[in-house]
Scaffold this active site. Structure first.
Site, short mmCIF file in Angstrom:
data_model
loop_
_atom_site.label_atom_id
_atom_site.label_comp_id
_atom_site.label_asym_id
_atom_site.label_seq_id
_atom_site.Cartn_x
_atom_site.Cartn_y
_atom_site.Cartn_z
N CYS A 183 87.34 -34.71 150.39
CA CYS A 183 86.84 -33.84 151.45
C CYS A 183 87.99 -33.24 152.25
O CYS A 183 87.83 -32.21 152.89
CB CYS A 183 85.87 -34.59 152.35
SG CYS A 183 86.59 -35.92 153.30
N CYS A 223 92.97 -22.12 144.20
CA CYS A 223 92.71 -22.76 145.48
C CYS A 223 93.70 -23.92 145.60
O CYS A 223 94.74 -23.91 144.94
CB CYS A 223 91.26 -23.21 145.60
SG CYS A 223 90.79 -24.50 144.43
#
Length: 407
Positions: free
Chosen positions: A201, A368
């Site tokens: 996360c 990314c």
């Protein structure tokens, strides 16, 4: 249909506990008997983070007799936006200790056993033995596999939930369910070696309020199993799309069953995996991408169009650019401010997903930080007719080869 209650009730509640839980006693079909079952129950919660925090609070408030909270981490400042068990005064302290403090404030008669130990395949059965229900709120798939294996060996129901970004899943696994129900376990949802590399996360983010919602659902499932009320999420996977405020479910059947009288999840495995998650993370996609159980089969040409994007290794990036590919960096501005690939077009993922056709026909090499957001963007671009591949491993892999980003 409800399952039989897991726990025999205590003989009586104390007057203080009866007063504290009076609104439970007023519930039709629940009453004081179910509350006495909660008081007799022992629930193990693996992880006192984003999912474990609300589960601890909800179950202590509900009047669970014993909570075993397993977590070897300390509280960090970045935990506080989603791990609502902890406070600023807890920074640097063991997470499991927060559970002891919070439960004592909410429900003085709930006993918390704080286990400051990392759960592994070697110790999982020892730590979880004796629990009536186990809740998995961990943040790596390796730990989730260890929790699942231990609960399967011990025959304990496993309440399982996980999330990433704005999407989540909740279900119940049980290797020894009541008579007439076939076992359903973690490997029925995620077969061995099917998960691949999953981001944390910290890499892709998570909506804090969604943790509270999912942790609350985990607590509800535990209460239903203990008290023998309602319909547990056994054989069903609840999919939550936080951005669109949508919830739906897909059936989950044992992968090892010899015969079927209704469709299995295997027929929709690829679609389900787009909304799949491990720990606090989802590999790709969202709950809104998953078709309902009665959805028509996907045509062959559509399935082909949804094939995974090609992965380009960092060593071949220069060759792709020389052939005309544009590097498309879909990270957020605060990330690209720290450096990106020279000449890259900066377009955050949300903007790509909102209007993929606006990016143009490509060809693109999408990047990314670790690769997960890039895969989502590349799939969206492909569906809009563009040519798109993914830089394998993202900026992490590119920088590991000696490259440095430009600010």
């Amino acid at each position: 249909m409800p399952f039989p209650p897991l726990v025999e009730p205590v003989a009586a509640l104390s007057p203080a506990e009866r007063d504290r839980t009076a609104r439970h006693a007023a519930l039709a079909g629940f009453g004081e008997l179910a509350q006495r079952r909660l008081a007799a129950a022992r629930v193990a919660i693996v992880g006192a983070g984003g999912l474990g925090s609300p589960a601890v609070l909800a179950l202590a408030a509900a009047g669970i007799g014993e909570l075993v909270v397993i977590d070897d981490d300390d509280v960090e400042r970045s935990n506080l936006h989603r791990q609502i068990l902890h406070r600023h005064s807890d920074l640097g302290a063991p997470k499991a200790d927060s559970a002891t403090r919070a439960a004592a404030d909410l429900a003085p008669e709930t006993v918390v056993h704080a286990v400051r130990e990392r759960l592994t395949p070697a110790n999982a059965e020892r730590i979880l033995r004796g629990a009536h229900v186990v809740i998995d709120g961990t943040d790596t798939f390796e730990t989730r596999a260890a929790v699942a294996a231990a609960t399967e060996a011990l025959g304990i129901p496993l309440v399982w939930g996980a999330l990433q970004e704005f999407d989540a899943q909740v279900t119940v696994f049980w290797s020894a369910p009541p008579a007439g129900r076939a076992p359903v376990v973690l490997t029925d949802l995620y077969p061995p070696d099917s998960v691949g590399e999953v981001p944390t996360c910290a890499q892709v983010g998570v909506l804090g309020a969604l943790c509270v919602q999912v942790g609350g659902l985990l607590a509800i499932e535990a209460v239903k199993l203990i008290a023998g009320i309602g319909e547990p999420l056994f054989g069903r996977v609840l999919l939550i799309d936080g951005l669109r405020a949508r919830q739906q479910e897909i059936p989950l059947r044992p992968a090892t069953a010899a015969a079927r009288t209704e469709p299995t999840i295997d027929a929709r495995a690829d679609a389900a995996s787009e909304a799949g998650i491990v720990a606090e993370t989802l590999p790709t996609g969202s709950a809104s991408d998953v078709p309902p159980a009665d959805a028509a089969p996907v045509p062959a040409d559509a399935a082909s169009a949804a094939a995974p994007p090609l992965q380009i290794s960092p060593a071949l990036l220069d060759d792709s650019r020389a052939a005309g590919a544009v590097v498309l960096d879909v990270r957020e501005p605060h990330e690209t401010d720290r450096g990106t690939i020279a000449g890259a077009v900066l377009l955050p993922l949300a903007e790509v997903l909102a209007d993929p056709a606006a990016a143009g026909p490509g060809p693109f090499v999408v990047v990314c930080q670790a690769g997960v957001r890039a895969r989502r963007a590349a799939v969206a671009l492909q569906r809009a007719g563009a040519t798109a591949s993914v830089l394998a491993g993202g900026m992490d892999a590119w920088q590991s080869t000696g490259h440095r980003g430009t600010a």
